[in-house]
Design a protein around this motif. Structure first.
Motif, PDB file in Angstrom:
ATOM      1  N   UNK A 104       0.685  -1.070   0.113  1.00 20.52           N
ATOM      2  CA  UNK A 104       0.030  -0.045  -0.044  1.00 20.52           C
ATOM      3  C   UNK A 104       0.881   1.152   0.020  1.00 20.52           C
ATOM      4  N   UNK A 105       0.057   2.141  -0.390  1.00 21.16           N
ATOM      5  CA  UNK A 105       0.891   3.502  -0.299  1.00 21.16           C
ATOM      6  C   UNK A 105       0.136   4.589   0.780  1.00 21.16           C
ATOM      7  N   UNK A 106       0.714   5.259   1.428  1.00 17.94           N
ATOM      8  CA  UNK A 106      -0.027   6.162   2.518  1.00 17.94           C
ATOM      9  C   UNK A 106       0.638   7.623   2.092  1.00 17.94           C
ATOM     10  N   UNK A 107      -0.099   8.486   1.727  1.00 17.40           N
ATOM     11  CA  UNK A 107       0.416   9.997   1.085  1.00 17.40           C
ATOM     12  C   UNK A 107       0.572  10.864   2.522  1.00 17.40           C
ATOM     13  N   UNK A 108       1.927  11.335   2.578  1.00 19.87           N
ATOM     14  CA  UNK A 108       2.010  12.215   3.722  1.00 19.87           C
ATOM     15  C   UNK A 108       2.039  13.605   3.379  1.00 19.87           C
ATOM     16  N   UNK A 109       2.559  13.825   1.953  1.00 17.22           N
ATOM     17  CA  UNK A 109       2.352  15.265   1.480  1.00 17.22           C
ATOM     18  C   UNK A 109       2.140  15.102  -0.012  1.00 17.22           C
ATOM     19  N   UNK A 110       1.301  16.406  -0.323  1.00 15.30           N
ATOM     20  CA  UNK A 110       1.271  16.547  -1.996  1.00 15.30           C
ATOM     21  C   UNK A 110       1.517  17.890  -2.215  1.00 15.30           C
ATOM     22  N   UNK A 111       2.955  18.054  -3.251  1.00 18.22           N
ATOM     23  CA  UNK A 111       2.862  19.518  -3.490  1.00 18.22           C
ATOM     24  C   UNK A 111       2.618  19.510  -4.912  1.00 18.22           C
ATOM     25  N   UNK A 112       1.759  20.371  -5.336  1.00 18.91           N
ATOM     26  CA  UNK A 112       1.080  20.336  -6.929  1.00 18.91           C
ATOM     27  C   UNK A 112       1.793  21.629  -7.160  1.00 18.91           C
ATOM     28  N   UNK A 113       2.192  21.769  -8.423  1.00 17.04           N
ATOM     29  CA  UNK A 113       2.208  23.021  -9.379  1.00 17.04           C
ATOM     30  C   UNK A 113       1.682  22.753 -10.810  1.00 17.04           C
ATOM     31  N   UNK A 114       0.426  23.226 -11.044  1.00 20.26           N
ATOM     32  CA  UNK A 114      -0.005  23.073 -12.400  1.00 20.26           C
ATOM     33  C   UNK A 114      -0.338  21.293 -12.643  1.00 20.26           C
ATOM     34  N   UNK A 115       0.025  20.887 -13.533  1.00 23.44           N
ATOM     35  CA  UNK A 115      -0.194  19.599 -13.817  1.00 23.44           C
ATOM     36  C   UNK A 115       1.059  18.542 -13.417  1.00 23.44           C
ATOM     37  N   UNK A 116       1.559  19.061 -12.537  1.00 27.94           N
ATOM     38  CA  UNK A 116       2.894  18.355 -12.013  1.00 27.94           C
ATOM     39  C   UNK A 116       2.627  18.391 -10.386  1.00 27.94           C
ATOM     40  N   UNK A 117       3.116  17.287  -9.923  1.00 27.05           N
ATOM     41  CA  UNK A 117       2.891  17.149  -8.334  1.00 27.05           C
ATOM     42  C   UNK A 117       3.925  16.139  -8.055  1.00 27.05           C
ATOM     43  N   UNK A 118       4.641  16.503  -6.753  1.00 28.38           N
ATOM     44  CA  UNK A 118       5.584  15.724  -6.051  1.00 28.38           C
ATOM     45  C   UNK A 118       4.897  15.255  -4.578  1.00 28.38           C
ATOM     46  N   UNK A 119       5.108  14.026  -4.533  1.00 28.24           N
ATOM     47  CA  UNK A 119       4.295  13.126  -3.525  1.00 28.24           C
ATOM     48  C   UNK A 119       5.364  12.485  -2.557  1.00 28.24           C
ATOM     49  N   UNK A 120       5.202  12.707  -1.284  1.00 27.81           N
ATOM     50  CA  UNK A 120       5.822  12.200  -0.182  1.00 27.81           C
ATOM     51  C   UNK A 120       4.895  11.131   0.393  1.00 27.81           C
ATOM     52  N   UNK A 121       5.430   9.767   0.507  1.00 26.39           N
ATOM     53  CA  UNK A 121       4.535   8.525   0.827  1.00 26.39           C
ATOM     54  C   UNK A 121       5.146   7.628   1.510  1.00 26.39           C
ATOM     55  N   UNK A 122       4.427   6.988   2.295  1.00 18.73           N
ATOM     56  CA  UNK A 122       5.102   5.409   2.918  1.00 18.73           C
ATOM     57  C   UNK A 122       4.550   4.528   2.102  1.00 18.73           C
ATOM     58  N   UNK A 123       5.600   3.577   1.505  1.00 11.13           N
ATOM     59  CA  UNK A 123       5.235   2.488   0.811  1.00 11.13           C
ATOM     60  C   UNK A 123       5.218   1.513   2.155  1.00 11.13           C
TER      61      UNK A 123
END
Length: 399
Positions: free
Chosen positions: A79-98
């Motif tokens: 599973x993935x648990x999202x801890x932070x989503x940083x979006x800029x337009x049509x792009x995003x950087x995601x910090x997650x726990x696998x």
């Protein structure tokens, strides 16, 4: 290890969105990672590749290799648990726990931080990059095709290694587990997971560290974080083998190394920041050598040389004496001194008191006063008296 968590019996998958999502993209990104997780557990390569950006040719080639590298890994959850989503337009950087679990070995999923980059195309989010997150390390399947060898009480996962070595390690681990059981009569999983990378450098990448720090170290035990992040509740540690140093050992040396490391697995939930290194390493060495025919001088040659030269340590070793950069002689004396201290407790107060002492030290709220209180409560002695007994015992056994 999470000994109180119920073993997962059926595969699970999914992605949990953070409590505070930056915008509605978090839900869509979560669904993308849901599909990726399901594809891993379903062993569906086509579905796995479908969440990768069609324009990311190199990523798709890497993804295909890594998916196939996972073929023999016995997964019951991913599973993935999202801890932070940083979006800029049509792009995003995601910090997650696998979070993933190994069937029959992990009592709860282990957790590894990941950083993913995604791009939006026609209303759908696609993964464009996936790498270890802050404080994370490379996973074994990122290094090559994983071979799985199941022992009676061990699981050996190797990449870049031949089957003969993996089978031999499983057999050695299977012999070590009952010995650890006998010396540590407390609940633990009673089985071990061992990772065998292809080289020292590959081992260092699994540990997120420099290879120089592990040169000459045959194996280490890593404390895997539980999926809920609770301190002291890792569901399963991993013994990571350095194939170069391990391969240089004799058969007896390999037995000692794996028994030592598996002792760390067994004692993990009783070990804390309050536990001095001399106790954790000394206890592991004592379990490893327990029942062998080696003399004290054969087990502790550097300490014996110091004792016979009239240069015996005045005190038990400090944590810094166990640093890999401390020098080979100093490091050997530190390990041997810890072993001898545990030998003294077992001989003078008994095996049960040794394990009670270990648990009492680890249960203390912090390092300060932990050993002193356990010496008083369990052994009815003081640090000064224990040190004097230990020094006399060193002269008796090694003089």
């Amino acid at each position: 290890m999470l000994w109180l968590t119920v073993l997962l019996l059926v595969p699970v998958w999914g992605c949990t969105a953070p409590a505070k999502a930056p915008d509605s993209a978090a839900g869509a990104i979560g669904r993308t990672l849901d599909r990726r997780a399901a594809a891993v557990l379903d062993r569906d390569e086509r579905a796995y590749l479908a969440v990768l950006d069609p324009a990311a040719t190199a990523l798709r080639a890497t993804g295909r290799r890594e998916f196939r590298n996972l073929a023999e890994v016995p997964l019951d959850s991913w599973t993935y648990r999202l801890t932070d989503v940083e979006r800029s337009g049509d792009r995003a950087t995601v910090h997650a726990e696998l979070r993933y679990g190994l069937t029959g070995y992990d009592r709860a999923p282990v957790s590894a931080p990941r950083t993913l980059e995604l791009t939006e195309r026609a209303g759908r989010w696609y993964v464009t990059a996936d790498r270890p997150g802050d404080g994370g390390a490379q996973q074994l399947w990122e290094q090559g095709a994983v071979r799985a060898v199941r022992g009676a009480r061990s699981l050996v996962l190797g990449a870049g290694q031949d089957d003969a070595l993996l089978r031999a390690i499983a057999a050695t681990a299977d012999r070590a587990v009952p010995a650890v059981d006998d010396a540590w009569p407390r609940p633990w999983a009673g089985r071990a997971v061992l990772l065998v990378p292809g080289s020292l450098e590959a081992m260092a990448r699994l540990l997120g560290a420099s290879a120089a720090g592990y040169r000459g170290i045959a194996a280490v035990t890593t404390a895997i974080t539980a999926g809920d992040g609770a301190a002291g509740t890792a569901p399963a540690d991993r013994v990571v083998v350095n194939p170069e140093a391990y391969g240089a050992l004799s058969g007896f040396g390999r037995e000692i190394v794996l028994a030592h490391e598996i002792t760390h697995v067994a004692t993990r939930t009783a070990t804390s920041a309050a536990t001095p290194t001399w106790l954790s390493e000394g206890f592991a060495d004592r379990v490893a050598y327990r029942g062998t025919d080696r003399t004290a001088g054969e087990i502790a040659p550097e300490l014996q040389r110091a004792v016979r030269a009239g240069d015996a340590p005045a005190a038990l070793p400090a944590d810094e004496d166990f640093a890999f950069g401390a020098g080979a002689d100093r490091l050997a004396r530190a390990y041997e001194s810890g072993w001898l201290a545990c030998e003294l407790i077992a001989e003078r107060w008994g095996e049960r008191r040794l394990t009670d002492f270990y648990r009492a030290v680890g249960a203390h709220a912090g390092r300060e006063g932990a050993v002193e209180k356990a010496l008083h409560d369990v052994l009815a002695t003081t640090p000064e008296d224990f040190t004097a007994r230990w020094r006399a015992y060193a002269r008796q056994r090694l003089g």
